[in-house]
Write an enzyme that holds these catalytic residues in place. Structure first.
Site, PDB file in Angstrom:
ATOM      1  N   HIS A   1      -0.391 116.960  62.867  1.00  0.00           N
ATOM      2  CA  HIS A   1       0.742 116.555  63.697  1.00  0.00           C
ATOM      3  C   HIS A   1       1.813 117.642  63.705  1.00  0.00           C
ATOM      4  O   HIS A   1       2.011 118.338  62.717  1.00  0.00           O
ATOM      5  CB  HIS A   1       1.352 115.247  63.186  1.00  0.00           C
TER       6      HIS A   1
ATOM      7  N   TYR B   1       9.096 106.425  63.488  1.00  0.00           N
ATOM      8  CA  TYR B   1      10.032 105.841  62.533  1.00  0.00           C
ATOM      9  C   TYR B   1      11.015 105.011  63.347  1.00  0.00           C
ATOM     10  O   TYR B   1      11.748 105.567  64.171  1.00  0.00           O
ATOM     11  CB  TYR B   1      10.766 106.932  61.760  1.00  0.00           C
TER      12      TYR B   1
ATOM     13  N   PRO C   1       9.180 105.812  49.796  1.00  0.00           N
ATOM     14  CA  PRO C   1       8.118 106.381  50.637  1.00  0.00           C
ATOM     15  C   PRO C   1       8.559 106.895  52.000  1.00  0.00           C
ATOM     16  O   PRO C   1       7.758 107.502  52.706  1.00  0.00           O
ATOM     17  CB  PRO C   1       7.142 105.210  50.808  1.00  0.00           C
TER      18      PRO C   1
ATOM     19  N   LYS D   1       6.759 111.828  50.519  1.00  0.00           N
ATOM     20  CA  LYS D   1       6.799 112.996  49.647  1.00  0.00           C
ATOM     21  C   LYS D   1       6.115 112.836  48.290  1.00  0.00           C
ATOM     22  O   LYS D   1       5.906 113.828  47.588  1.00  0.00           O
ATOM     23  CB  LYS D   1       8.262 113.379  49.371  1.00  0.00           C
TER      24      LYS D   1
ATOM     25  N   TYR E   1      11.063 117.594  56.014  1.00  0.00           N
ATOM     26  CA  TYR E   1       9.896 116.744  56.284  1.00  0.00           C
ATOM     27  C   TYR E   1       8.607 117.554  56.172  1.00  0.00           C
ATOM     28  O   TYR E   1       7.621 117.104  55.571  1.00  0.00           O
ATOM     29  CB  TYR E   1      10.020 116.125  57.685  1.00  0.00           C
TER      30      TYR E   1
HETATM   31  C1  PHB Z   1       1.624 106.589  55.572  1.00  0.00           C
HETATM   32  O1  PHB Z   1       0.886 106.915  56.515  1.00  0.00           O
HETATM   33  O2  PHB Z   1       1.222 105.895  54.633  1.00  0.00           O
HETATM   34  C2  PHB Z   1       3.033 107.048  55.586  1.00  0.00           C
HETATM   35  C3  PHB Z   1       3.436 107.978  56.527  1.00  0.00           C
HETATM   36  C4  PHB Z   1       4.740 108.401  56.561  1.00  0.00           C
HETATM   37  C5  PHB Z   1       5.656 107.889  55.662  1.00  0.00           C
HETATM   38  C6  PHB Z   1       5.268 106.973  54.710  1.00  0.00           C
HETATM   39  C7  PHB Z   1       3.944 106.544  54.663  1.00  0.00           C
HETATM   40  O3  PHB Z   1       6.943 108.305  55.729  1.00  0.00           O
END
Ligand code: PHB
Length: 394
Positions: free
Chosen positions: A75, A203, A294, A298, A385
């Protein structure tokens, strides 16, 4: 009792322990990994899924990146959504770096297979693990396997056994300083057999709380909802989960792709750091030493970074007796840990209902607006990120 001698005794076969074992092997340092769970459990447990470029590059350097290169989803950005607006943060355009979606359990399968193929040892299903004499020069790890007592005699112990493991817990009270913040909410996460209807992660900020649309493959979606910390998973039917996801991630003429839910759980949100990451000949890595919420994805990447720093320090110590790397491990690792704590806290505070009322919520919307108008603000988010570049002291 069966006693085995090795150079580094590694407790825990997660990302930190296994990456460390492979990197040590590359540096000509012997290790034995012990793990209290079964191999099946480690390889099936649904966990994180987002790899920074640093982690991806290390996988390739170690010769374990082939399946990830084939099956991982690369991505180049993320979407930040709020009702009525979706902004894309162009991670690659802003930083030149990419992220890869590849489930932690897939990464672990690859690391375990490589470790065993290369003749390295992993002892699964051990019980009663205890650490001894790590204040001195001959630390030992005792445990039982298949009803037999066993002991690893080593030079150094690497504690990679997670937040609830025995390694950090065996350090005498007062020797470590613990910093902790527990967020007053949790994530309800599902894995669904459903083709993602988004090309990149979304998000979502919403009055009803945060939601995240992630994925594992072109046919498997991973989704999360902010819920109260004491939420019971039994109270969430599939219908209720999908309705809530549709409401929080809504966008005109678009829907979240639904399908059978194949895994579900509630994860508490916590920030935790213990300092220092060393006590005598015991070194702490990954979740044994620190937890991040989460939101910034990270945790796994930090664990891998700890392993990178410790393996370099151990490699130098074994090859030339150089102590500086080992002496500096904790400081170097913590430098990134605190940066990442701050970023994970920022992402969490940007997007969740923190309980501070309408004024606080309007400030979050102002920040989101700022991210869409300021290249500097978006770049700061993007470089964190994507993962700040690795360095010998970071
Ligand atoms: C996930 O795909 O589990 C995941 C992706 C991004 C995040 C947290 C978890 O910020």
């Amino acid at each position: 009792m069966c006693a085995v001698r090795t150079q580094v005794g590694i407790v825990g076969a997660g990302p930190a322990g296994l990456m460390l074992a492979l990197m040590l092997e590359r540096a000509g340092v012997e290790s034995v990994v012990i793990e209290c769970r079964s191999r099946e459990h480690v390889e099936q447990r649904v966990r994180a899924g987002l790899l920074e470029q640093n982690t991806v590059e290390l996988m390739h350097e170690l010769g374990v990146g082939e399946r990830m290169a084939r099956e991982g989803l690369v991505h180049e950005g993320i979407y930040l959504r709020r009702p009525g607006a979706t902004e894309r943060v162009d991670i690659t355009g802003l930083t030149g770096r990419r992220i890869t979606i590849y489930g932690q359990q897939e990464l672990l399968k690859d690391l375990i297979a490589a470790r065993l193929e290369r003749g390295g040892e992993i002892r699964f299903g051990v019980t009663g693990t205890r650490l001894h004499d790590y204040d001195g020069e001959r630390p030992r790890i005792s445990f039982e396997q298949d009803g037999q007592s066993a002991e690893l005699q080593c030079d150094v112990i690497a504690g990679c056994d997670g937040f609830h493991g025995v390694c950090r817990a065996s350090v005498p009270a007062g020797a470590l300083t613990e910093h902790e913040y527990v967020y007053p909410f949790a994530w309800l996460g599902i894995l669904a057999q459903a083709a993602p209807t988004t090309d990149e992660l979304i998000y979502g900020w919403h009055d009803r709380g945060f939601a995240l649309y992630s994925m594992r493959s072109p046919t498997i979606s991973r989704l999360y909802l902010q819920v109260p910390s004491d939420e019971r998973i039994e109270d969430w039917s599939d219908e209720r989960i999908w309705a809530e996801l549709q409401a929080r991630l809504a966008s005109d003429g678009w829907r979240v792709g639904e399908g059978p839910v194949i895994d579900r759980g509630v994860t508490p949100m916590r920030s935790f750091v213990c300092e220092p990451l060393r006590h005598g000949r015991l070194f702490l890595l990954g979740d044994a030493a620190h937890i991040v919420p989460p939101t910034g994805a990270k945790g796994l990447n930090l664990a891998v970074n700890d392993a990178r720093l410790l393996s370099a320090a151990l490699g130098a110590w074994y090859s030339s007796g150089e102590e500086a790397g080992l002496a500096g491990y904790s400081t170097a690792a913590l430098r990134r840990v605190w940066q990442v704590q701050d970023f994970s806290n920022y992402m969490t505070n940007l997007l969740h209902d923190l309980g501070g009322g309408p004024f606080q919520r309007r400030l979050q919307l102002a920040r989101l607006e700022h991210l869409s108008r300021s290249r500097a603000a978006a770049t700061s988010l993007a470089e964190n990120y994507a993962g700040l570049p690795a360095a010998p002291d970071f």
